[in-house]
Motif scaffolding. Structure first.
Motif, PDB file in Angstrom:
ATOM      1  N   THR A 222      35.130  35.141  33.647  1.00  0.00           N
ATOM      2  CA  THR A 222      34.016  35.573  32.793  1.00  0.00           C
ATOM      3  C   THR A 222      33.907  34.697  31.554  1.00  0.00           C
ATOM      4  OG1 THR A 222      35.489  37.213  31.816  1.00  0.00           O
ATOM      5  CG2 THR A 222      33.960  38.014  33.480  1.00  0.00           C
ATOM      6  N   PHE A 223      32.722  34.726  30.987  1.00  0.00           N
ATOM      7  CA  PHE A 223      32.444  34.006  29.747  1.00  0.00           C
ATOM      8  C   PHE A 223      32.450  35.017  28.614  1.00  0.00           C
ATOM      9  CE2 PHE A 223      29.627  32.262  26.522  1.00  0.00           C
ATOM     10  CZ  PHE A 223      30.108  30.972  26.403  1.00  0.00           C
ATOM     11  N   GLU A 224      33.169  34.684  27.538  1.00  0.00           N
ATOM     12  CA  GLU A 224      33.242  35.595  26.397  1.00  0.00           C
ATOM     13  C   GLU A 224      32.410  35.063  25.245  1.00  0.00           C
ATOM     14  OE1 GLU A 224      37.448  36.262  25.454  1.00  0.00           O
ATOM     15  OE2 GLU A 224      36.956  38.313  26.065  1.00  0.00           O
TER      16      GLU A 224
ATOM     17  N   ALA B 292      42.246  27.275  36.328  1.00  0.00           N
ATOM     18  CA  ALA B 292      40.793  27.479  36.405  1.00  0.00           C
ATOM     19  C   ALA B 292      40.141  26.406  35.544  1.00  0.00           C
ATOM     20  CB  ALA B 292      40.416  28.869  35.900  1.00  0.00           C
ATOM     21  N   TRP B 293      39.097  25.783  36.082  1.00  0.00           N
ATOM     22  CA  TRP B 293      38.484  24.622  35.426  1.00  0.00           C
ATOM     23  C   TRP B 293      36.973  24.833  35.239  1.00  0.00           C
ATOM     24  CZ3 TRP B 293      34.388  21.975  37.362  1.00  0.00           C
ATOM     25  CH2 TRP B 293      34.086  20.707  36.807  1.00  0.00           C
TER      26      TRP B 293
ATOM     27  N   LYS C  22      31.195  31.705  42.664  1.00  0.00           N
ATOM     28  CA  LYS C  22      29.734  31.779  42.637  1.00  0.00           C
ATOM     29  C   LYS C  22      29.359  32.564  41.381  1.00  0.00           C
ATOM     30  CE  LYS C  22      28.690  31.018  47.444  1.00  0.00           C
ATOM     31  NZ  LYS C  22      30.037  31.018  48.062  1.00  0.00           N
ATOM     32  N   GLU C  23      28.097  32.915  41.283  1.00  0.00           N
ATOM     33  CA  GLU C  23      27.613  33.573  40.074  1.00  0.00           C
ATOM     34  C   GLU C  23      28.392  34.858  39.734  1.00  0.00           C
ATOM     35  OE1 GLU C  23      23.140  33.260  39.338  1.00  0.00           O
ATOM     36  OE2 GLU C  23      23.495  35.414  39.361  1.00  0.00           O
ATOM     37  N   ASP C  24      28.971  35.499  40.757  1.00  0.00           N
ATOM     38  CA  ASP C  24      29.717  36.736  40.491  1.00  0.00           C
ATOM     39  C   ASP C  24      31.103  36.475  39.899  1.00  0.00           C
ATOM     40  OD1 ASP C  24      31.200  35.825  42.633  1.00  0.00           O
ATOM     41  OD2 ASP C  24      30.757  37.509  43.955  1.00  0.00           O
ATOM     42  N   GLY C  25      31.460  35.200  39.734  1.00  0.00           N
ATOM     43  CA  GLY C  25      32.714  34.846  39.071  1.00  0.00           C
ATOM     44  C   GLY C  25      33.976  35.059  39.897  1.00  0.00           C
ATOM     45  N   LYS C  26      33.820  35.442  41.159  1.00  0.00           N
ATOM     46  CA  LYS C  26      35.006  35.809  41.955  1.00  0.00           C
ATOM     47  C   LYS C  26      35.637  34.608  42.660  1.00  0.00           C
ATOM     48  CE  LYS C  26      34.490  40.671  42.783  1.00  0.00           C
ATOM     49  NZ  LYS C  26      33.161  41.077  42.309  1.00  0.00           N
TER      50      LYS C  26
ATOM     51  N   GLN D 217      44.145  38.140  38.982  1.00  0.00           N
ATOM     52  CA  GLN D 217      44.306  37.349  37.755  1.00  0.00           C
ATOM     53  C   GLN D 217      42.915  37.040  37.193  1.00  0.00           C
ATOM     54  OE1 GLN D 217      47.182  36.171  36.035  1.00  0.00           O
ATOM     55  NE2 GLN D 217      45.592  35.685  34.550  1.00  0.00           N
ATOM     56  N   ALA D 218      42.678  37.466  35.980  1.00  0.00           N
ATOM     57  CA  ALA D 218      41.377  37.179  35.354  1.00  0.00           C
ATOM     58  C   ALA D 218      41.465  35.911  34.509  1.00  0.00           C
ATOM     59  CB  ALA D 218      40.977  38.358  34.477  1.00  0.00           C
TER      60      ALA D 218
END
Ligand SMILES: [Cu+2]
Length: 239
Positions: free
Chosen positions: A34-36, A210-211, A191-195, A232-233
């Motif tokens: 996710t983007f914070e 994660a890059w 993808k757009e759902d971030g998974k 893992q988030a």
């Protein structure tokens, strides 16, 4: 089952499943990126210089590919991979099936992709205009070839593992894609759902990276055993 009774097979399967210490390679690491914070407003891709491409998009602005956000600010186009902890000496064969990148509407699709060392990398040109595929590696040999409308397909591959390398089109400066080349199949692009999901892991402790093309990399340590599924988030923010 020709020549061997099915009972023998059942016995063999039972032994395999209960044999102590048998490697299961059945663990999974999954999660959401996710983007914070407040997402920056990015300029759309300026395709005016190429009327044919502008037309493909109906003359409308084309979203910048750098930041792909879903509901809840989940992030697409993030490459997640196992960067440390795989058993030394173990190898994984590269799939014979190619990873395909198309050039459509003056964009490289997909924008972020992974493949294995030696796996065919197939480049299509659906646009029917001149494009150019120029990889900018630090470890592999550079690939730099024009692809006119008459050449519908080109195939190459990468000889060495390399973290994310960029692909540019020298004709259309806004065209950009990123490729990760791995010695193993333990990578996943969101993808757009971030998974992301990385499956088939042996028991062990792994470093997961994660890059994002602009926001850099993040790592986490995850330990799995048996047929675990661990979550893992990852969170990215503009600093
Ligand atoms: Cu191009």
């Amino acid at each position: 089952m020709r020549g061997i009774s099915s009972g023998v097979w059942v016995a063999a399967l039972l032994v395999a499943s209960v044999w102590p210490g048998a490697a299961s390679a059945a663990s999974t690491i999954t999660g959401t990126v996710t983007f914070e914070g407040k997402a920056p407003a990015l300029k759309p891709l300026a395709m005016d210089a190429e009327p044919a491409c502008h037309k493909v998009h109906g003359g409308k602005p084309v979203a910048n590919e750098m930041l792909v956000l879903g509901p809840g600010n989940t992030m697409g186009s993030i490459m997640v991979w196992v960067s440390k902890g795989l058993p030394a000496g173990k190898t994984w064969p590269a799939p014979a099936a190619p990873v395909v990148m198309d050039q459509k509407g003056c964009r490289y699709l997909p924008h972020v992709m992974g493949l294995m060392v030696g796996q065919p990398y197939r480049i299509l040109n659906s646009d029917g205009i001149l494009h150019n595929i120029h990889t900018l590696p630090k470890i592999n040999a550079a690939f730099n070839r024009g692809q006119p409308a008459t050449v519908k397909e080109m195939t190459t591959n990468f000889a060495k593992p390399e973290g994310m390398l960029q692909v540019k089109c020298d004709v259309h400066p806004w065209m950009s894609a990123y490729i990760g080349v791995f010695t193993h199949p333990f990578y996943s692009v969101t993808k757009e759902d971030g998974k992301f999901t990385i499956s088939g892991l042996d028991a062990g402790t792994y470093e997961i990276t994660a890059w994002h093309e602009r926001l850099g990399t993040q790592t986490a340590s995850v330990t799995v055993s048996g047929s675990d599924t661990k979550t893992q988030a990852f969170k990215f923010a503009v600093k």
